[in-house]
Scaffold this motif. Structure first.
Motif, mmCIF file in Angstrom:
data_model
loop_
_atom_site.group_PDB
_atom_site.id
_atom_site.type_symbol
_atom_site.label_atom_id
_atom_site.label_comp_id
_atom_site.label_asym_id
_atom_site.label_seq_id
_atom_site.Cartn_x
_atom_site.Cartn_y
_atom_site.Cartn_z
ATOM 1 N N TYR A 27 64.997 109.193 121.832
ATOM 2 C CA TYR A 27 63.708 108.595 121.495
ATOM 3 C C TYR A 27 62.705 108.712 122.641
ATOM 4 O O TYR A 27 61.495 108.755 122.407
ATOM 5 C CB TYR A 27 63.865 107.138 121.053
ATOM 6 N N CYS A 28 63.204 108.776 123.885
ATOM 7 C CA CYS A 28 62.307 109.031 125.021
ATOM 8 C C CYS A 28 61.691 110.421 124.887
ATOM 9 O O CYS A 28 60.513 110.620 125.181
ATOM 10 C CB CYS A 28 63.076 108.929 126.341
ATOM 11 N N LEU A 36 58.280 104.940 128.340
ATOM 12 C CA LEU A 36 59.710 105.128 128.596
ATOM 13 C C LEU A 36 60.514 103.893 128.204
ATOM 14 O O LEU A 36 61.517 103.983 127.491
ATOM 15 C CB LEU A 36 59.918 105.457 130.079
ATOM 16 N N LEU A 37 60.055 102.724 128.636
ATOM 17 C CA LEU A 37 60.754 101.469 128.338
ATOM 18 C C LEU A 37 60.706 101.151 126.841
ATOM 19 O O LEU A 37 61.714 100.752 126.249
ATOM 20 C CB LEU A 37 60.152 100.320 129.153
ATOM 21 N N VAL A 83 69.032 106.821 122.817
ATOM 22 C CA VAL A 83 68.205 106.264 123.894
ATOM 23 C C VAL A 83 67.421 107.382 124.594
ATOM 24 O O VAL A 83 66.189 107.334 124.652
ATOM 25 C CB VAL A 83 69.033 105.414 124.877
ATOM 26 N N PRO A 84 68.100 108.437 125.097
ATOM 27 C CA PRO A 84 67.299 109.549 125.652
ATOM 28 C C PRO A 84 66.545 110.303 124.565
ATOM 29 O O PRO A 84 65.450 110.823 124.803
ATOM 30 C CB PRO A 84 68.348 110.447 126.320
ATOM 31 N N GLY A 129 65.357 102.891 120.938
ATOM 32 C CA GLY A 129 66.636 103.605 120.815
ATOM 33 C C GLY A 129 67.813 102.660 120.654
ATOM 34 O O GLY A 129 68.691 102.878 119.818
ATOM 35 N N SER A 161 60.427 103.287 124.411
ATOM 36 C CA SER A 161 61.297 104.271 123.740
ATOM 37 C C SER A 161 62.761 103.876 123.853
ATOM 38 O O SER A 161 63.534 103.999 122.895
ATOM 39 C CB SER A 161 61.099 105.667 124.350
ATOM 40 N N MET A 162 63.154 103.389 125.038
ATOM 41 C CA MET A 162 64.547 102.973 125.257
ATOM 42 C C MET A 162 64.901 101.755 124.409
ATOM 43 O O MET A 162 65.982 101.687 123.834
ATOM 44 C CB MET A 162 64.777 102.688 126.743
#
Length: 311
Positions: A192-193, A107-108, A189-190, A114, A110-111
């Motif tokens: 790429y998550c 998650l981190l 950001v969301p 992003g 990916s953010m």
């Protein structure tokens, strides 16, 4: 494994080039649907573009993204992989090669990918959108412009990527290259998550336990599904981003993200934010399948592995 690895960037570049070639025709259709006028549906838009501009119309503006999006994807995949590796190493000093990935790390990472992607990708996306919208019919009546200004619509505003960049910087300043960047941040950001996380878990789920890494078929399927999920859910903010970036060729209609959302909703209702969702999801599958397959196979070749290694 905790150290910085350059091969992720190289593999990301190759995967990025593959995804552009596969996805650009439908990307052009998506841009016309979201920011243009006079296109009823996806099939109607495809027919119109083909009738007016032949098959080359679908590849309009591809040279610039082919050169730049390959670099853009290189950075995104390189940042994601190295951030995830760093987090895993920080949490566990000697992580095992086959150890399962932790959701918080993914998650981190990916953010972070992003956020970095917007800094590099916003100008690339802007140039691509402006070039794709070149042949969009210019409606003097709708915009209420003077005849002299409207006459400009008869000629292409930009002669190519370089001229487009120069024109934007001259008329809007350097900040003009980042038009729509806030909407892109809210999309990516969301986005790429919902891109990397489904890919990792789907490829792990598809791969039999006896195998140390996913097969090319598993990579293709997991990558395609991740792309369809990510692009499908990102459509509302993608519409806003496309409109903000296409805005400003002849006249500025929107003051910002909220104004664009408000005006679009008032004029066209809630359904406008899902315009292009079909083409986004359909295009997302082959693009992402090509992206991940190019990335994984390149990584195998560089490292001399015999099985794919997920990012």
């Amino acid at each position: 494994m905790g150290n910085f690895q350059l091969e992720d960037f190289v593999a990301g570049w190759i995967g990025g080039a593959a995804s552009v070639i596969v996805g650009h025709p439908l990307d052009t259709v998506k841009a016309r649907l979201q920011a243009g006028t006079g296109y009823g549906s996806t099939l109607s838009c495809i027919r119109t573009v083909y009738r007016r501009e032949s098959v080359f119309g679908f590849f309009k503006g591809m040279a610039f993204p082919l050169a730049s999006i390959a670099v853009y994807n290189s950075v995104v995949f390189g940042v994601f992989s190295n951030t995830q590796r760093f987090l895993s190493h920080h949490r566990c000093q000697e992580p095992k090669a086959g150890s399962p990935r932790v959701l918080s790390d993914l998650l981190l990472a990916s953010m972070v990918a992003g956020v970095v992607s917007v800094g590099l990708g916003a100008p690339v996306d802007l140039i691509k959108i402006r070039l794709q919208m070149q042949t969009q019919p210019f409606r003097e009546a709708n915009l209420g412009l003077k005849p002299r200004v409207a006459a400009l619509g008869e000629q292409p505003a930009y002669q190519g990527p370089v001229h487009c960049i120069i024109t934007i910087v001259r008329t809007e300043g350097l900040a003009g290259l980042y038009r729509g960047a806030s909407a892109m941040l809210l999309r990516d950001v969301p986005g790429y998550c919902l891109y990397f996380i489904p890919y990792v878990f789907l490829s792990d789920w598809i791969t039999p336990e006896a195998h140390t890494g996913p097969s090319p078929c598993a990579v293709w399927l997991a990558g395609g599904m991740a792309g369809a999920i990510s692009w499908g859910t990102a459509t509302p903010m993608d519409v806003v981003k496309s409109r903000l970036q296409a805005d400003g060729v002849y006249v500025n209609k929107y003051k910002g993200v909220l104004d664009c959302i408000s005006q679009s909703y008032q004029k066209e209702g809630l359904k406008v934010f899902f315009r292009g969702i079909t083409v986004n999801a359909v295009r997302g599958f082959p693009m992402s399948a090509a992206m991940f397959l190019g990335y994984e196979l390149s990584l195998q070749a560089i490292r001399g592995d015999h099985v794919a290694t997920s990012p």
